[in-house]
Scaffold this motif. Structure first.
Motif, PDB file in Angstrom:
ATOM      1  N   GLY A 166       0.794  -1.219   0.000  1.00 20.68           N
ATOM      2  CA  GLY A 166       0.000   0.000   0.000  1.00 20.68           C
ATOM      3  C   GLY A 166       0.823   1.264   0.000  1.00 20.68           C
ATOM      4  N   PHE A 167       2.154   1.134  -0.224  1.00 22.52           N
ATOM      5  CA  PHE A 167       3.035   2.299  -0.256  1.00 22.52           C
ATOM      6  C   PHE A 167       3.361   2.614  -1.711  1.00 22.52           C
ATOM      7  CE2 PHE A 167       6.988   4.693   0.685  1.00 22.52           C
ATOM      8  CZ  PHE A 167       6.487   5.529   1.673  1.00 22.52           C
ATOM      9  N   PRO A 168       3.615   3.888  -2.041  1.00 22.58           N
ATOM     10  CA  PRO A 168       3.882   4.233  -3.441  1.00 22.58           C
ATOM     11  C   PRO A 168       5.047   3.447  -4.036  1.00 22.58           C
ATOM     12  CG  PRO A 168       3.436   6.220  -2.190  1.00 22.58           C
ATOM     13  CD  PRO A 168       3.532   5.104  -1.192  1.00 22.58           C
ATOM     14  N   LEU A 169       4.825   2.898  -5.207  1.00 22.50           N
ATOM     15  CA  LEU A 169       5.843   2.172  -5.937  1.00 22.50           C
ATOM     16  C   LEU A 169       7.017   3.091  -6.250  1.00 22.50           C
ATOM     17  CD1 LEU A 169       6.471  -0.503  -7.574  1.00 22.50           C
ATOM     18  CD2 LEU A 169       5.562   0.734  -9.542  1.00 22.50           C
ATOM     19  N   CYS A 170       8.225   2.563  -6.107  1.00 23.44           N
ATOM     20  CA  CYS A 170       9.474   3.268  -6.398  1.00 23.44           C
ATOM     21  C   CYS A 170       9.808   4.364  -5.386  1.00 23.44           C
ATOM     22  CB  CYS A 170       9.481   3.837  -7.814  1.00 23.44           C
ATOM     23  SG  CYS A 170       9.914   2.608  -9.060  1.00 23.44           S
ATOM     24  N   TRP A 171       9.129   4.355  -4.244  1.00 23.78           N
ATOM     25  CA  TRP A 171       9.458   5.278  -3.158  1.00 23.78           C
ATOM     26  C   TRP A 171       9.671   4.463  -1.891  1.00 23.78           C
ATOM     27  CZ3 TRP A 171       9.803  10.627  -3.999  1.00 23.78           C
ATOM     28  CH2 TRP A 171       9.450  11.024  -5.287  1.00 23.78           C
ATOM     29  N   GLU A 172      10.421   5.015  -0.938  1.00 23.90           N
ATOM     30  CA  GLU A 172      10.733   4.240   0.259  1.00 23.90           C
ATOM     31  C   GLU A 172      10.569   5.055   1.531  1.00 23.90           C
ATOM     32  OE1 GLU A 172      14.768   3.144   1.145  1.00 23.90           O
ATOM     33  OE2 GLU A 172      15.563   4.533  -0.352  1.00 23.90           O
ATOM     34  N   ARG A 173      10.449   4.324   2.638  1.00 22.68           N
ATOM     35  CA  ARG A 173      10.395   4.914   3.978  1.00 22.68           C
ATOM     36  C   ARG A 173      11.840   5.083   4.443  1.00 22.68           C
ATOM     37  NH1 ARG A 173       6.959   0.701   3.246  1.00 22.68           N
ATOM     38  NH2 ARG A 173       4.722   0.986   3.668  1.00 22.68           N
ATOM     39  N   SER A 174      12.384   6.258   4.235  1.00 19.78           N
ATOM     40  CA  SER A 174      13.816   6.470   4.412  1.00 19.78           C
ATOM     41  C   SER A 174      14.084   7.382   5.598  1.00 19.78           C
ATOM     42  CB  SER A 174      14.390   7.078   3.123  1.00 19.78           C
ATOM     43  OG  SER A 174      15.752   7.365   3.266  1.00 19.78           O
ATOM     44  N   GLY A 175      15.293   7.286   6.140  1.00 16.14           N
ATOM     45  CA  GLY A 175      15.708   8.163   7.226  1.00 16.14           C
ATOM     46  C   GLY A 175      16.590   7.449   8.215  1.00 16.14           C
ATOM     47  N   TRP A 176      16.942   8.161   9.280  1.00 14.38           N
ATOM     48  CA  TRP A 176      17.830   7.580  10.289  1.00 14.38           C
ATOM     49  C   TRP A 176      17.592   8.301  11.614  1.00 14.38           C
ATOM     50  CZ3 TRP A 176      21.708  10.370  12.885  1.00 14.38           C
ATOM     51  CH2 TRP A 176      21.883  11.688  12.437  1.00 14.38           C
ATOM     52  N   GLY A 177      18.145   7.750  12.679  1.00 16.73           N
ATOM     53  CA  GLY A 177      18.138   8.426  13.968  1.00 16.73           C
ATOM     54  C   GLY A 177      17.025   7.975  14.896  1.00 16.73           C
ATOM     55  N   ASP A 178      17.023   8.596  16.058  1.00 10.93           N
ATOM     56  CA  ASP A 178      16.112   8.246  17.150  1.00 10.93           C
ATOM     57  C   ASP A 178      14.911   9.182  17.106  1.00 10.93           C
ATOM     58  OD1 ASP A 178      14.956   7.303  19.426  1.00 10.93           O
ATOM     59  OD2 ASP A 178      16.363   8.287  20.800  1.00 10.93           O
ATOM     60  N   ASN A 179      13.885   8.789  16.334  1.00 11.50           N
ATOM     61  CA  ASN A 179      12.680   9.606  16.276  1.00 11.50           C
ATOM     62  C   ASN A 179      11.449   8.706  16.187  1.00 11.50           C
ATOM     63  OD1 ASN A 179      12.968   8.854  13.504  1.00 11.50           O
ATOM     64  ND2 ASN A 179      14.123  10.726  13.134  1.00 11.50           N
ATOM     65  N   THR A 180      10.316   9.279  16.510  1.00 10.29           N
ATOM     66  CA  THR A 180       9.040   8.569  16.423  1.00 10.29           C
ATOM     67  C   THR A 180       8.300   9.094  15.205  1.00 10.29           C
ATOM     68  OG1 THR A 180       8.978   8.397  18.834  1.00 10.29           O
ATOM     69  CG2 THR A 180       6.921   7.992  17.647  1.00 10.29           C
ATOM     70  N   TYR A 181       7.900   8.187  14.291  1.00 10.55           N
ATOM     71  CA  TYR A 181       7.408   8.648  12.998  1.00 10.55           C
ATOM     72  C   TYR A 181       6.452   7.631  12.401  1.00 10.55           C
ATOM     73  CZ  TYR A 181      10.567   5.148  11.126  1.00 10.55           C
ATOM     74  OH  TYR A 181      11.192   3.963  10.848  1.00 10.55           O
ATOM     75  N   THR A 182       5.698   8.102  11.422  1.00  8.71           N
ATOM     76  CA  THR A 182       4.893   7.222  10.579  1.00  8.71           C
ATOM     77  C   THR A 182       4.970   7.713   9.144  1.00  8.71           C
ATOM     78  OG1 THR A 182       2.880   8.530  10.928  1.00  8.71           O
ATOM     79  CG2 THR A 182       3.245   6.652  12.416  1.00  8.71           C
TER      80      THR A 182
END
Length: 682
Positions: A53-69
């Protein structure tokens, strides 16, 4: 590159299935040759979703100590979908709306080309920036650059920016919007098109100068010895001698300063209150010059003491062309370094004290209070940093000691380190070659400052006096554990080397000598930070430039050189000016109309020009002595282009562009820079 969240096997399987199901979309992906006005992105509007259900060719990217959706928001700006990132808590790091690093998803690019990027967004936080990564043939995926900061907006707003020229060896890029604070970001309708301008006619009729540039020795001499040189924000040059390394002048109290006016070739003498010979200096945010320490006494004939450092400190004001006393430093300083911080304060380190011993105190100037803090007010590590240690401000607010220094051996250990003033820690940095023969080498933060790469060039040792070396070292301070790596050798071995950042993003190195105060080296070259190569054989300054010499950039794009103090005690008072090759390759682009002079961090400014522009940058004016100018930096200004109107985007990070006056240069597609406009950052 920046760490990314782990992608599960289920996600990978879903992506693969979606790729098969959307074969037509993949066939239309940027594996085809890039052409102008064609959107090179796959699934730019997020309308195709993978099995998760996530957009094709895109990703959930990032780093570090955070709370996210990450989730898909409905409806999008156009169509059904938009991407939404919610960061509810952060202890560092970021999250990115970033396209997938996949051969079928990441757009192919052509080295040397520029691309216009655009996206629509809403955001509740100012802590957002457009970020790009590139796939290098040798290194794989690496961070490329942050392009533009985004302001909070509640309605869909388009952001557009032009990339710098794609570096050699780059095959693909990915980019997106980074969130590094708490808030909600929505993005949609991305686009990327090739914006490369036709190659202009670069013919040149100036003979050798087309490739080598040309020097001119001025038909007059300076009235003072050019020990220290500072380019002021009105384009004049402050030359400070103090006693100028003359004991007779010192005994007579005949201390000198002059202002050189390049536009008229004239000088103005300035009364000098103390022996500012071998002081430290740095430009303050308001354009005044803070000068600290200097020479309290020359060595005694009976060797009972060596040089002694002054406590005195002054501010030179270009408006009044005069020195004003500020409070004394906490201890004497002869040969101290001075680095401006992101908040406008100044840290001074190293040098010799009033008793001729090494200064171990960290001395801190509070700009808002306009005073040096007391010894107990400043954070202390009680470390000796040598004389004129090259202390370069990093993007996270720490200081990098490159290993460039003056007089004899380098520091114990690795000879290079990272100093955290707030934490009071010193972290050794490995890899510096021949640390005890880097005396009067020079270190520069390579263009652009956003890349956080430092080049150290040459050096020797005035105690053991070997032949100077041709060593260079390069370090990438963005790495988790930075280390020097050997760079290409200088075309000629030298100490007392000068290195100048130019408006076209290259580094001009000139002058130097083979031994301590002897054997001048007549050689100059250009270093290209993109290819990590030297182009030898540049035109050579006919004046020897060894000990107590400096070279620095003028607002018209030329380079000025002063000084030479060989072992016989004489001093060369001639001034040389170098015209780089770019000034022989056609007409200068012109900035039409006024330019905003006040630039806030993260702001955008529009200028009107009379022709196509390749690049824009801010260059901090020189404050140089003894092959040392740790505040010299070239800050890229990502552009958005609309005909003859150029939008310039300043970084939101004051550690990348510390507050103060800068020279704004625009570079035409013919490689010729404008005459600089002066802007004040902060």
């Amino acid at each position: 590159m920046t760490p990314r969240p782990w992608i599960s096997r289920r996600d990978r399987r879903g992506i693969a299935q979606a790729l098969v199901l959307t074969l037509l979309l993949v066939l239309l992906s940027p594996v085809r040759p890039a052409s102008a006005s064609v959107n090179l992105l796959v699934n730019a509007g997020f309308e195709t979703l993978d099995s998760t259900g996530f957009p094709l060719c895109w990703e959930r990217s990032g780093w570090g100590d955070n709370t996210y959706t990450f989730d898909v928001d409905h409806p999008g700006r156009t169509g059904a979908n938009a991407m939404r990132i919610t960061v509810s808590a952060t202890g560092g790091g970021d999250r990115k709306a970033m396209m997938l690093e996949n051969p079928s998803c990441a757009p192919n690019v052509t080295p040397g080309h520029q691309y216009d990027l655009s996206a629509w967004y809403t955001s509740t936080t100012p802590n957002t920036v457009v970020t790009a990564f590139r796939r290098d043939v040798a290194q794989g995926w690496v961070y490329w650059t942050d392009l533009v900061s985004l302001a909070p907006v509640t309605a869909w707003t388009e952001v557009s920016v032009r990339t710098p020229p794609v570096p050699p060896g780059t095959e693909q890029v990915v980019w997106g919007v980074t969130v590094y604070g708490t808030g909600v970001l929505r993005t949609d309708d991305y686009a990327m098109v090739d914006a490369t301008q036709p190659t202009p006619d670069l013919s040149c009729s100036a003979g050798e100068a087309c490739a080598k540039g040309a020097w001119k020795v001025m038909p007059f001499e300076a009235p003072v010895r050019g020990i220290h040189a500072v380019v002021l924000h009105d384009g004049d040059v402050l030359l400070v001698a103090g006693s100028g390394n003359s004991e007779e002048t010192f005994e007579a109290g005949a201390f000198t300063t002059a202002i050189y006016h390049p536009r008229t070739g004239t000088f103005t003498d300035v009364p000098t209150p103390a022996d500012l010979f071998c002081a430290g200096h740095v430009q303050l945010p308001d354009g005044r010059v803070l000068i600290m320490g200097g020479n309290k006494d020359y060595p005694a004939a009976d060797l009972s003491h060596g040089y002694k450092g002054l406590r005195d400190s002054y501010v030179f004001d270009p408006a009044t062309m005069s020195y004003e006393r500020v409070n004394d430093m906490s201890g004497g300083s002869w040969y101290p370094s001075a680095t401006i911080m992101g908040n406008g304060d100044v840290i001074a380190l190293g040098g010799l004290g009033e008793d001729s011993s090494g200064t171990v105190a960290t001395q801190y100037f509070d700009y808002s209070e306009e005073r040096w803090l007391g010894i107990g007010e400043a954070n202390q590590t009680w470390s000796f940093w040598g004389l004129y240690p090259s202390m370069i401000l990093m993007r996270d607010g720490r200081l990098f000691y490159s290993g460039s220094h003056v007089f004899g051996n380098g520091l114990p250990g690795t000879g290079s380190s990272i100093y955290d003033y707030q934490a009071g820690t010193i972290t050794p940095v490995p890899g510096l070659q021949n640390k005890d023969e880097r005396d009067q080498s020079m270190s520069v933060l390579l263009p652009p400052a956003q890349d956080q790469r430092v080049l150290t060039l040459g050096g020797g040792n005035i105690d053991t006096n070997p032949d100077a070396n041709a060593l260079t070292d390069i370090i990438d301070l963005r790495q988790p554990s930075p280390a020097h790596t050997p760079g290409p050798p200088l075309p000629a071995a030298k100490m007392y080397v000068s290195a100048v950042l130019l408006p076209d993003g290259r580094v001009f190195e000139t002058g130097g000598a083979l031994h301590n105060r002897a054997d001048p080296v007549f050689e100059a070259s250009m270093f290209d930070p993109v290819t990590n190569t030297f182009t030898p054989g540049m035109a050579v300054d006919p004046v020897p430039r060894g000990y107590h010499s400096s070279a620095f950039l003028l607002p018209d794009g030329r380079v000025m050189a002063v000084g030479d103090n060989p072992g016989d005690g004489s001093f060369d008072m001639r001034i040389s000016v170098y015209t780089p090759p770019y000034l022989f390759h056609g007409a200068r682009p012109q900035i039409l109309g006024g330019v905003d002079t006040a630039w806030a961090y993260g702001s955008s400014h529009t200028v009107t020009v009379d022709g196509p522009i390749l690049r824009a940058a801010l260059i901090r004016p020189a404050a140089v002595t003894h092959s040392s100018d740790p505040n010299q930096r070239f800050v890229d200004l990502p552009m958005s282009v609309d005909g003859d109107e150029i939008g310039l985007n300043l970084t939101s990070n004051p550690n990348l562009a510390p507050p103060g006056w800068y020279m704004l240069f625009l570079l035409g597609t013919n490689g010729v820079p404008t005459v600089a406009e002066w802007v004040r950052v902060g």
